[in-house]
Every structure is written in structure tokens, then in C-alpha cells.
Design an enzyme around this catalytic site. Structure first.
Site, PDB file in Angstrom:
ATOM      1  N   GLU A   1      -2.087   5.817 -11.714  1.00 21.63           N
ATOM      2  CA  GLU A   1      -1.011   4.903 -12.083  1.00 21.63           C
ATOM      3  C   GLU A   1      -1.654   3.522 -12.182  1.00 21.63           C
ATOM      4  OE1 GLU A   1       2.254   4.863  -9.315  1.00 21.63           O
ATOM      5  OE2 GLU A   1       3.247   3.234 -10.388  1.00 21.63           O
TER       6      GLU A   1
ATOM      7  N   LYS B   1      -3.086   1.124  -2.065  1.00 23.30           N
ATOM      8  CA  LYS B   1      -3.169   0.049  -3.046  1.00 23.30           C
ATOM      9  C   LYS B   1      -2.330  -1.148  -2.617  1.00 23.30           C
ATOM     10  CE  LYS B   1      -3.263   3.180  -6.832  1.00 23.30           C
ATOM     11  NZ  LYS B   1      -2.562   3.571  -8.047  1.00 23.30           N
TER      12      LYS B   1
ATOM     13  N   ARG C   1      -6.450  14.316   0.804  1.00 19.43           N
ATOM     14  CA  ARG C   1      -6.984  13.059   0.291  1.00 19.43           C
ATOM     15  C   ARG C   1      -8.138  12.581   1.171  1.00 19.43           C
ATOM     16  NH1 ARG C   1      -3.961   8.415  -0.794  1.00 19.43           N
ATOM     17  NH2 ARG C   1      -2.455   9.740  -1.814  1.00 19.43           N
TER      18      ARG C   1
END
Ligand code: ATP
Ligand code: MG
Length: 570
Positions: free
Chosen positions: A40, A275, A265
Site C-alpha cells: 500500500e 509504518k 511477518r
């Protein structure tokens, strides 16, 4: 992970490889392997993304498949063109090639809309007027079933009409949503009539003002995969509970159905990877930008001096797991040292200079001594290093009162200068006022040229040095961990920024480099002998004001300090 891995990090078995092998054996998808990396564009990529990039592009390479780069730009509010540019730069810097397959989810908005209409016509989606709070309330909990929306039984015609009017912009933000009609008492909350479209009067970086309804992630993502004919849609573990929904949408639409596979992850200690938190560091000025060399972003690691190969090796070495865990940052640094050790030329540089006058060396004489560029790679050859009467050594390499086992220079002691001569310290010259050491006087033994004594005399220490008359001045930036705590975001009660390391950057302004570094180019990497790996800063360095970043010290001094602290506690 402990110790030195003995195997090459390539091709460690993992469950995703096994799934793909099995699929190929069964000729599933006609033997095609197609993956994608779907960021994204709402921030810069970090080392966790690198893991995902290496996995997706790596599998495609390994199985002669293809990997798409796809911007998952379905949320108009947080996305910016700057991020798109940085992501493209980062993925290609890592060495991966998407050829002509650079896609944007926003390019599929028309197709997605058509699919939504198809679901409405099938009686599988409806327009709902509940507001977000009510939707949450109606959803129920893990232990209680949800309640059906009073708008759930609208006719197909009414739904089509309302959805068309949502699209035309007749309603304000939040007034209506389009929801899937699944099961309000489903044990998986994701299946309780999830929202597919919301109204958002916002400008999109690519579609401009064309749309005022935007698809939700769970609805959009599977469609994007399906449209691109992705065979293996690899994502992180938090999407495991979303997989039934991913499958439901594709089954209802009867379109190409990729297989979603989840893996754990990557988490690294001593850093943050969300982020949102990285953005907070940038906006708050805690770092100089997304590409600050202390950031775990790919652009930060690149500027710091990390190589693509070291990051790829690291990704392979951490492997692919089904369970969340935290990887020690020392492992990333290990991969970096391994790679730089093979590639980075050795040079001599003095970071905290102490002047040494060699009293018995002829005035104005300059000798060119031969130095090896890389003992790991004879192909890198040799170079000449000038030697003269006045040199610099590292401040740290001299002690007036040497502690036990201090074998470097001290009064009356003899040491070797790398590639040059043995020297003996005969006098310490101090500033009369401050008592500070100004310079050392030493004598050299001409018979030891090249670094060995014909009489077999041994010295315990070899120091690096730089000839004063020929030295190149430089600024060197020493970086350390950005956080003092191994898990800065772990304590929800405490601001992660309170764990920032106040000494994560130390700037040394009067470093002296050997003359071969005079024309070092931005991004060029070296091993400064005995000190570590350094690279020319790609942003701030200028030919008349060289700036080097310390990439990583030679050994992990941090680990040693920590070890020492631990044994003190015992
Ligand atoms: P954040 O939650 O920090 O905003 P994200 O996961 O939402 O990150 P995306 O841009 O959606 O960011 O991520 C793109 C791809 O990278 C996704 O497939 C995601 O699963 C993967 N990814 C993100 N973070 C990690 C990580 N730490 N380890 C492995 N893969 C990751
Ligand atoms: Mg995401």
C-alpha cells in the site's frame, strides 16, 4: 539463531516451497507460478517488506514463474505519489524485476464495481444504512452472535438503485455502505456481513474525482489477485482469519481463484516496523527522514551502506515460519558483514587522530608502501600508501597508563604500523596548560620495512595510520541502534519514543583518511581497517567535504557490552 550458520543460506526448505512443488506436480494452474508483492503506497518500505519482496520474487525466480509489483492503492486518503516512487526504487534496488507487470489496484475499480453489481444481483450483497458504530454493535463478539441489519432484506432492485446512487455521489460520507450478505452468526467475525464499499468523497492519486465509493481491503484484495491470475497469494499471518472471506468472494463470483498462503511477518529487535510509528519518527524530527541511516526502511538501510545481497541472504536465512517470532538484529548485521567482507576494499582511516612524529625518519621523505586491497579477494590487487615523518594514529591506540593486557602503543613500547615499520614511543608531548596529549614522538626501525623484523623480534599489536601530509579530511557519522530497548513497541502503556537511544548518532568532524579515498564516490563502501565498514553518504557527501557513514563495526561490540552487563548481573 546462534553462532555461525555453517550452511549456505540458499534454498532452505519451507512450507511455501513445498506447496508450490506439490501444485506443480499436480499441474495445478497449468504449471504456472505467479506471485505478487502488493504494497500500500502509504509509507516507505521497511526490512519486513524486504522479506516479503524476496519471498515473492524469489519464489517466482526459483519456479520460473512471474511476480507482479502491485500498488494496493484502494485507500485514497493516505496514499501519495512520493511513496510510489520510493517503492519502485527500493524493489528494483533489491535486484528484482517485474518487467511490464507494474499494476495499480485502482486500475481495477471499474471491474471491482462490476463484480459488486454481480453479487447484488445474486442476492449476495446489500446496501446498509447503519452507521459505523451501529455496524460494530450489530456485529456481536467472539462469544455472541451478531444481529441482522434491518436493511438486510432489501430487494435486488432497491440495492442496485441505491448502489448506483452511492456511486453517483448522492449521499454523504458514511451514510451508506455495501455489505456482503453472508451470516451474522458465523463463528468468524470477518464473515458477519463485511463491508465491501464505503462512501468517501476524496480525491485519489490516480483516479482523481472519478470515484466517491472505495472498496474495502478484504473485498478488493482477492479480486486484484484474481484479475492478475495470481496462483499463490502470499500474505502475513494476520490474514489467516480473513481467508474464508477471501475464498467466499471468489467462489460467489466464480472467477479465477488464487490460493492464499500465510506466513509469519518478520519482526526485528531494537526497532519498530509499523509504518505509522516510522512516520511518527519522521514527522517528529527524531530522524532526518525516511532514509535516515538508522531507520529500518530499505532506503535507510541503503543509505547506511547495506547491500542488496546482504538483505536477500538475510531473508533467506530467517526462513519462512508459521508462527510469529522476533529475529535478532545481529543476524542482519552478520549477513551484512559476510557480504562486505568479500566485496569491500580495505583502506586505512583514523577517526580520532593523534599526531605521531617519527623523530629519526628523514625530513621530506615520502615512501610508497604496498597495501593489499582485500585479503579475501586477491583479484582486488594492491595499492600504494604514502608514509612520511608525521602520521596520525587512533587516539584510542595509545595509553599513557596502559592497563594490563593493553598491547597497543604506550611509552617505551614497540608496535607495528600496518604495511610500514615498527615504531617505539619515546616521548609524550603535552599541552602545558591543559595537560592534554598533543603528540607523540616515536622512533622507527628502518630494518622492519613491510612490517617484519629481520632479527625475529615480535610485537603484539599492529596499528592503522595515515600520513599527515597526504591525509584527506572527512566527516564520519557513527550510528548505533535507534532504540535502547529490544522491544520498543512492546509496552502499550509507554511511548515507544521514550526508548530512543540518545547516542544513536555520533559525528566525528576531523577524521583523516588515506589519500586513495580522495575521489570516493557516493555510496562506495570500504572496510576501514580495524574499525568497521563505511560508505560515502549518498545524500550529504560532497567532493570537497567527504562524509562517511559507519555501516557496521567489524565485530558486534554491542553484543559484547551486553554480554558483559549480563555477566555483571550474575
Ligand atoms: P504496516 O502494517 O506497517 O502499515 P503493511 O503490512 O500494512 O505494513 P503493506 O504495504 O500492506 O504494509 O505490505 C505489503 C506487503 O508486505 C504485504 O503483503 C505484507 O503482508 C508484507 N509485509 C508487511 N510487513 C511485513 C513484515 N514485517 N514481514 C513480512 N512481510 C511484511
Ligand atoms: Mg497492509
Amino acid at each position: 539463531m546462534e553462532g555461525r550458520p555453517t550452511e549456505k543460506p540458499e534454498r532452505i526448505a519451507n512450507f511455501i516451497r513445498n506447496i508450490i512443488r506439490e501444485d506443480l506436480k499436480n499441474n495445478k494452474n497449468d504449471g504456472r507460478v505467479q506471485t505478487r508483492f502488493p504494497p500500500e503506497p502509504n509509507g516507505y518500505l521497511h526490512i519486513g517488506h524486504a522479506k516479503s519482496i524476496c519471498l515473492n520474487f524469489g519464489l517466482a525466480e526459483e519456479f520460473r514463474g512471474k511476480c507482479n509489483l502491485r500498488f494496493d492503492d484502494t485507500n485514497p486518503e493516505k496514499e501519495e505519489a512520493e511513496y510510489v516512487k520510493s517503492i519502485i526504487e527500493d524493489v528494483s534496488w533489491l535486484g528484482f524485476n517485474w518487467e511490464d507487470r507494474l499494476f495499480y489496484a485502482s486500475d481495477y475499480f471499474d471491474q471491482m464495481h462490476e463484480y459488486a453489481v454481480r453479487l447484488i444481483k445474486k442476492g449476495k450483497a446489500y446496501v446498509c444504512d447503519l452507521n459505523p458504530d451501529q455496524i460494530r454493535e450489530y456485529r456481536g463478539t467472539l462469544t455472541e452472535p451478531g444481529k441482522e441489519s434491518p436493511y438486510r432484506d432489501r430487494s435486488v432492485e432497491e440495492n442496485l438503485d441505491l448502489f448506483a446512487r452511492m456511486k453517483k455521489g448522492e449521499f454523504p460520507n458514511g451514510a451508506k455502505v455495501l455489505r456482503a450478505k453472508i451470516d451474522m452468526s458465523h463463528p468468524n467475525l470477518n464473515m458477519r456481513d463485511p463491508v465491501m464499499y464505503r462512501i468517501l468523497h476524496a480525491r485519489h492519486h490516480r483516479t482523481g474525482n472519478k470515484w466517491c465509493i472505495y472498496p474495502m481491503y478484504d473485498w478488493a484484495h482477492g479480486l486484484e489477485d484474481s484479475i492478475e491470475k495470481i496462483t499463490h497469494s502470499i500474505c502475513t499471518l494476520e490474514f489467516e482469519d480473513h481467508r474464508p472471506l477471501y475464498d467466499w468472494f471468489l467462489d460467489q463470483l466464480e472467477v479465477f481463484h488464487p490460493r492464499q498462503i500465510e506466513f509469519a511477518r518478520l519482526n526485528l529487535n531494537y526497532t519498530v516496523m509499523s509504518k505509522r510509528k516510522l512516520l511518527e519518527l519522521v514527522r517528529g524530527g527524531y530522524v532526518s527522514g525516511w532514509n535516515d541511516p538508522r531507520m529500518p526502511t530499505i532506503s535507510g538501510l541503503r543509505r547506511r551502506g547495506y547491500t542488496p545481497q546482504s538483505i536477500r541472504n538475510f531473508s533467506e536465512m530467517v526462513g519462512v515460519a508459521k508462527r510469529d517470532s522476533t529475529v535478532d538484529i545481529a543476524m542482519l548485521e552478520y549477513c551484512l558483514r559476510e557480504d562486505l567482507n568479500k566485496t569491500a576494499p580495505r583502506v586505512m582511516a583514523v577517526l580520532k587522530p593523534l599526531k605521531v612524529v617519527i623523530t629519526n625518519y628523514p625530513e621530506n621523505q615520502v615512501e610508497e608502501l604496498e597495501a593489499i586491497n582485500n585479503p579475501e579477494d586477491p583479484g582486488q590487487g594492491t595499492r600504494k600508501v604514502p608514509f612520511s615523518k608525521v602520521i596520525y594514529i587512533e587516539e584510542d591506540d595509545f595509553r599513557e597508563d596502559p592497563p594490563k593486557k593493553y598491547f597497543r602503543l604506550s611509552s617505551g613500547k614497540e608496535v607495528r604500523l600496518r604495511y610500514a615499520y615498527f615504531i617505539t614511543c619515546t616521548k609524550v608531548v603535552k599541552d602545558e596548560r591543559t595537560g592534554q596529549i598533543k603528540e607523540l614522538h616515536c622512533t622507527y626501525d628502518p630494518a622492519t620495512r613491510g612490517g617484519d623484523s629481520p632479527d625475529g623480534r615480535k610485537v603484539k599489536s599492529t596499528l592503522h595510520w595515515v600520513s599527515a601530509a597526504d591525509a584527506v579530511d572527512a566527516e564520519v557519522r557513527l550510528y548505533d541502534r535507534l532504540f535502547l530497548n529490544p522491544d520498543p513497541a512492546g509496552d502499550k502503556e509507554r511511548d515507544f519514543k521514550s526508548y530512543l537511544n540518545p547516542h544513536s548518532l555520533e559525528i566525528l568532524k576531523s577524521c583523516k583518511l588515506e589519500p586513495s579515498l580522495k575521489n570516493a564516490a557516493r555510496g562506495e563502501k570500504f572496510q576501514f581497517e580495524r574499525l568497521g565498514y563505511f560508505c560515502v553518504d549518498a545524500v550529504d557527501s560532497k567532493p570537497d567535504h567527504l562524509i562517511f557513514n559507519r555501516i557496521v563495526p567489524l565485530r558486534d561490540s554491542w553484543a559484547k557490552i551486553e554480554q558483559a552487563m549480563k555477566s555483571d548481573e550474575l
